[in-house]
Scaffold this motif. Sequence first.
Motif, short mmCIF file in Angstrom:
data_model
loop_
_atom_site.label_atom_id
_atom_site.label_comp_id
_atom_site.label_asym_id
_atom_site.label_seq_id
_atom_site.Cartn_x
_atom_site.Cartn_y
_atom_site.Cartn_z
N LEU A 1 0.83 -1.21 0.00
CA LEU A 1 0.00 0.00 0.00
C LEU A 1 0.86 1.25 0.00
CD1 LEU A 1 -2.83 -1.01 2.52
CD2 LEU A 1 -2.81 -1.23 0.03
N CYS A 2 1.90 1.23 -0.79
CA CYS A 2 2.88 2.32 -0.79
C CYS A 2 3.01 2.93 -2.17
CB CYS A 2 4.22 1.75 -0.32
SG CYS A 2 5.41 2.99 0.15
N THR A 3 2.83 4.23 -2.29
CA THR A 3 2.92 5.01 -3.54
C THR A 3 1.90 4.53 -4.56
OG1 THR A 3 4.59 3.71 -4.78
CG2 THR A 3 5.40 5.25 -3.12
N LYS A 4 1.94 5.11 -5.75
CA LYS A 4 0.95 4.78 -6.79
C LYS A 4 1.09 3.35 -7.29
CE LYS A 4 3.96 6.68 -10.42
NZ LYS A 4 4.12 7.75 -11.44
N PHE A 5 2.26 2.73 -7.06
CA PHE A 5 2.47 1.34 -7.47
C PHE A 5 1.85 0.35 -6.47
CE2 PHE A 5 6.63 2.24 -10.02
CZ PHE A 5 5.88 2.92 -10.97
N TRP B 1 7.97 6.51 -6.36
CA TRP B 1 8.57 7.85 -6.30
C TRP B 1 10.08 7.70 -6.10
CZ3 TRP B 1 10.88 11.30 -2.63
CH2 TRP B 1 10.92 12.65 -3.04
N VAL B 2 10.80 7.65 -7.22
CA VAL B 2 12.25 7.46 -7.16
C VAL B 2 12.94 8.80 -6.94
CG1 VAL B 2 14.29 6.68 -8.41
CG2 VAL B 2 12.14 5.40 -8.60
N ARG C 1 16.60 9.33 -5.92
CA ARG C 1 17.10 8.77 -4.67
C ARG C 1 17.96 7.53 -4.93
NH1 ARG C 1 12.28 7.53 -0.79
NH2 ARG C 1 11.32 6.78 -2.72
N LYS C 2 19.05 7.44 -4.22
CA LYS C 2 19.91 6.25 -4.30
C LYS C 2 19.21 5.06 -3.66
CE LYS C 2 24.59 4.66 -3.10
NZ LYS C 2 25.91 5.08 -2.52
N PHE C 3 18.46 5.33 -2.59
CA PHE C 3 17.70 4.30 -1.88
C PHE C 3 16.21 4.66 -1.90
CE2 PHE C 3 21.95 4.20 0.03
CZ PHE C 3 22.24 2.84 0.08
N ARG D 1 14.97 16.77 5.45
CA ARG D 1 14.65 17.04 4.05
C ARG D 1 13.44 16.20 3.66
NH1 ARG D 1 18.22 15.78 -1.43
NH2 ARG D 1 16.90 17.00 -2.85
N ALA D 2 12.32 16.85 3.52
CA ALA D 2 11.06 16.13 3.27
C ALA D 2 11.15 15.29 2.00
CB ALA D 2 9.91 17.14 3.16
N GLY D 3 10.78 14.03 2.12
CA GLY D 3 10.79 13.11 0.98
C GLY D 3 12.10 12.36 0.82
N TYR D 4 13.13 12.84 1.47
CA TYR D 4 14.46 12.22 1.31
C TYR D 4 15.02 11.73 2.65
CZ TYR D 4 14.39 14.10 -3.42
OH TYR D 4 14.04 14.38 -4.72
N GLU D 5 14.13 11.54 3.61
CA GLU D 5 14.59 11.12 4.94
C GLU D 5 15.25 9.74 4.90
OE1 GLU D 5 10.78 13.63 5.57
OE2 GLU D 5 11.54 12.13 4.14
#
Length: 345
Positions: A227-231, A250-251, A254-256, A281-285
Amino acid sequence: MEEQKTHFRQIIILYYYHKGKTAVQNIRYAVYQVQITNGLSPEISSMLVQELINQLSENVSVASRNHFKSPPQSQLSAMAIHRAVTPRPSVPSEESFEEPLYIITPTYRRPEQIPELTRMAHTLMLVKNIHWLVIEDATVATKQVTTLLERTGLKFDHLIAPMPEKYKLKKGAKPRGVSNRNRGLQWIRANATKGVFYFADDDNTYDIELFDEIRKTKTVSMFPVGLCTKFGLSSPILKNGKFAGFYDGWVAGRKFPVDMAGFAVNVKFLHQRPNATMPFRAGYEEDGFLKSLAPFEPRDAQLLADNCTKVLAWHTQTKKNEPSAPLDMKLYGATNLVKLKQQIV
């Protein structure tokens, strides 16, 4: 009393018919099955385990001569009465030999806070050798949260770590939970020497099997989140049994590209990286934290959940509720609603 006798009969039947490795393991298995069937609390279940282990030790020769027949009715009754009034003995148990799990849960005051933590607590109460770090984004710990934690019987620390003002005032997405998780890392460094820690948000749903899996973590482990992201899924990709990348909606460079619920870290591995921290950093935690564990590359991750073929963590989200309307004290000041409203945000 009849209910207690029934529990003992169920445990004894399961014990003698389960093909386990040792007598103690058989007892634990039998009690666990009765616990989940009858809704026994973990405290009562633990007491039952110890009582039956003691009984086994005292009567092993008698049991052998009688070909493992069930104890007579009078003995069952005596055991039940003894269990009800005797405190749990403080003796070493199998739990002592389990690697400790440290669950870091950021939380904040909202209508759903207590329901979310209640649900999560009942999952964690089924896990052995666990220490729950509940860390509020607040300047003062919420009394209701402390009361809930005390009722669970779990090892816990209730901490506070408010978001710095400069991030609260920032426009756009906020780096929520970062100060809480960094406070959890600080606690781990100061208080833990071994085991595994896991960032477990209070609005997720966790399969009990997940905690057995993450206890295997030697460095950094990864696994799918549903149940994570649009995928609808965030997971490492395996091809021919080997790491081949990440699947995430949502890549964003991001390295990870993983979800916060999709990895766990060994405590000793963290100690070897004293500068590891989570960025505001929102989205990159997640990405920022995992990169701070260098030297560590995506291909180095220990892939769990049956080679990432099982979803054991779900990014569920509770419906947001409006704050409750104030209570009219003139109408209801002398009623039970006063105490009820104290439990509702």
